[in-house]
Design an enzyme around this catalytic site. Structure first.
Site, PDB file in Angstrom:
ATOM      1  N   CYS A 185      -7.916  -2.155  -4.240  1.00  0.00           N
ATOM      2  CA  CYS A 185      -6.746  -2.284  -4.693  1.00  0.00           C
ATOM      3  C   CYS A 185      -5.743  -3.147  -5.048  1.00  0.00           C
ATOM      4  O   CYS A 185      -4.701  -3.374  -5.403  1.00  0.00           O
ATOM      5  CB  CYS A 185      -6.686  -0.842  -3.829  1.00  0.00           C
ATOM      6  SG  CYS A 185      -6.796   0.704  -3.159  1.00  0.00           S
TER       7      CYS A 185
ATOM      8  N   CYS B  71       2.116   3.096  -3.226  1.00  0.00           N
ATOM      9  CA  CYS B  71       1.344   4.603  -4.025  1.00  0.00           C
ATOM     10  C   CYS B  71       1.512   5.476  -3.330  1.00  0.00           C
ATOM     11  O   CYS B  71       0.977   6.392  -3.414  1.00  0.00           O
ATOM     12  CB  CYS B  71       0.020   3.171  -4.767  1.00  0.00           C
ATOM     13  SG  CYS B  71      -0.025   1.569  -5.584  1.00  0.00           S
ATOM     14  N   HIS B  72       0.632   4.728  -2.017  1.00  0.00           N
ATOM     15  CA  HIS B  72      -0.372   5.813  -1.297  1.00  0.00           C
ATOM     16  C   HIS B  72       1.510   6.367   0.145  1.00  0.00           C
ATOM     17  O   HIS B  72       0.555   7.174   0.583  1.00  0.00           O
ATOM     18  CB  HIS B  72      -0.786   5.311  -0.121  1.00  0.00           C
ATOM     19  CG  HIS B  72      -2.286   4.530  -1.185  1.00  0.00           C
ATOM     20  ND1 HIS B  72      -2.644   5.700  -2.098  1.00  0.00           N
ATOM     21  CD2 HIS B  72      -2.547   3.790  -1.859  1.00  0.00           C
ATOM     22  CE1 HIS B  72      -3.936   4.732  -2.378  1.00  0.00           C
ATOM     23  NE2 HIS B  72      -3.524   3.473  -2.342  1.00  0.00           N
TER      24      HIS B  72
ATOM     25  N   CYS C 201     -27.950  -6.296  14.260  1.00  0.00           N
ATOM     26  CA  CYS C 201     -29.496  -5.777  14.292  1.00  0.00           C
ATOM     27  C   CYS C 201     -30.532  -7.023  13.783  1.00  0.00           C
ATOM     28  O   CYS C 201     -31.800  -7.012  14.088  1.00  0.00           O
ATOM     29  CB  CYS C 201     -29.194  -4.772  14.154  1.00  0.00           C
ATOM     30  SG  CYS C 201     -28.589  -3.346  14.924  1.00  0.00           S
TER      31      CYS C 201
ATOM     32  N   CYS D 267       0.502  -1.281   0.023  1.00  0.00           N
ATOM     33  CA  CYS D 267      -0.169  -0.306   0.061  1.00  0.00           C
ATOM     34  C   CYS D 267       0.484   1.220  -0.350  1.00  0.00           C
ATOM     35  O   CYS D 267       0.514   2.303  -0.490  1.00  0.00           O
ATOM     36  CB  CYS D 267      -0.815  -0.258   1.312  1.00  0.00           C
ATOM     37  SG  CYS D 267      -1.829  -1.463   1.260  1.00  0.00           S
TER      38      CYS D 267
ATOM     39  N   CYS E 263     -34.290   0.166  12.349  1.00  0.00           N
ATOM     40  CA  CYS E 263     -33.668   1.038  12.708  1.00  0.00           C
ATOM     41  C   CYS E 263     -33.411   2.310  13.262  1.00  0.00           C
ATOM     42  O   CYS E 263     -33.163   2.132  14.801  1.00  0.00           O
ATOM     43  CB  CYS E 263     -32.427   1.406  11.825  1.00  0.00           C
ATOM     44  SG  CYS E 263     -31.773   0.342  10.818  1.00  0.00           S
TER      45      CYS E 263
ATOM     46  N   ARG F  65     -22.526  -4.883  12.686  1.00  0.00           N
ATOM     47  CA  ARG F  65     -23.176  -4.973  13.357  1.00  0.00           C
ATOM     48  C   ARG F  65     -24.878  -4.613  12.999  1.00  0.00           C
ATOM     49  O   ARG F  65     -25.569  -4.818  13.594  1.00  0.00           O
ATOM     50  CB  ARG F  65     -22.671  -3.830  14.172  1.00  0.00           C
ATOM     51  CG  ARG F  65     -23.482  -2.971  15.361  1.00  0.00           C
ATOM     52  CD  ARG F  65     -23.083  -3.470  16.402  1.00  0.00           C
ATOM     53  NE  ARG F  65     -24.240  -3.569  17.286  1.00  0.00           N
ATOM     54  CZ  ARG F  65     -25.354  -3.973  18.293  1.00  0.00           C
ATOM     55  NH1 ARG F  65     -25.814  -4.866  17.169  1.00  0.00           N
ATOM     56  NH2 ARG F  65     -26.247  -3.831  19.208  1.00  0.00           N
TER      57      ARG F  65
END
Length: 259
Positions: free
Chosen positions: A112, A77-78, A220, A74, A175, A216
């Site tokens: 990526c 490139c970054h 729910c 990574c 929700c 999460r």
């Protein structure tokens, strides 16, 4: 645990005189941190006590590790994530121009990997994917959430909002019934928050590990006895996008701590 949560949810809403179904005004929106007890807050505030930081450290190591047929990291490139990734996670989910749809930070990492590193995608909820997401998102800690500003995202935000407002499952709950109408109450002993996704991926004491917002959301859905969408599904991406746009302006906390 999920059985008792379902029973508690049914009791909570049976006792409620009315469901208001009103969205929380922007100036009244609060991070889940404000609902936590002092011990949980103390764990989040102290990087040496927050177990989520172990994932951040793993992610930092993966950031500089060459992988895939391209033998690229990574960082190739970054560069230094402390500068190149600052504020990035606060804008996700974001539009991928080639796909013409929004992608989450997890999906961007895997895109990526496949497109630039020629590596296999990391499985959802795998330690490596959570670690990389936590490391990238940690660079935005303190930055204001800015997701959903792109005009191209408008129909996807609206789709997520509709899902948030839609009753579902055997308990026939949406929700919004918990997180707009009944926050500051308790469900099976746990605080009902506004559901603002300020700290994902975060460490839940219930899970004893780090987990994504999609995990999460799926929990729910299972709790109200509804269809559970697959990881990476358009529905979960739209919900995540809406929730992040709903939390716009709140600061990022990754990795947050929750009970």
């Amino acid at each position: 645990m999920s059985v008792w949560r379902a029973i508690a949810a049914a009791a909570l809403f049976a006792a409620a005189p009315a469901l208001l179904a009103g969205e929380i005004p922007p100036d009244a929106r609060r991070s889940g941190y404000s609902f936590m007890g002092p011990d949980t807050r103390a764990m989040q505030d102290d990087d040496t006590a927050n177990p989520g930081m172990l994932f951040v450290l793993d992610g930092e190591a993966l950031w500089g590790k060459k992988t895939g047929n391209a033998e690229k990291a990574c960082a190739d490139c970054h560069g230094d994530a402390r500068t190149s990734m600052k504020g990035v996670a606060a804008r996700y989910p974001a539009i991928d121009k080639a796909l013409a749809r929004p992608v989450t930070l997890d999906q961007r990492i895997n895109l990526c990997r496949t497109n630039h590193q020629q590596a296999t995608p990391l499985p959802y909820e795998s330690r490596d994917l959570l670690a990389l997401s936590a490391f990238v998102a940690h660079q935005s800690r303190g930055a204001a959430i800015a997701a959903g500003d792109d005009p191209d995202l408008k129909p996807f935000v609206e789709h997520g909002r509709n899902l948030f407002m839609q009753r579902e499952g055997q308990l026939n709950l949406a929700c919004t019934n918990c997180h707009d109408d009944n926050f500051d109450k308790r469900l099976a002993g746990a605080p009902v928050t506004q559901g603002q996704p300020t700290g994902y991926p975060l460490y839940r004491l219930e899970w004893q590990t780090l987990g994504s917002l999609e995990r999460r959301l799926r929990s729910c859905m299972s709790g109200v006895r509804a269809q559970v969408y697959d990881y990476g599904s358009p529905e979960l991406v739209a919900l995540e996008l809406y929730l992040m746009s709903r939390a716009r302006g709140l600061p990022m906390e990754t990795p947050a701590m929750r009970p």
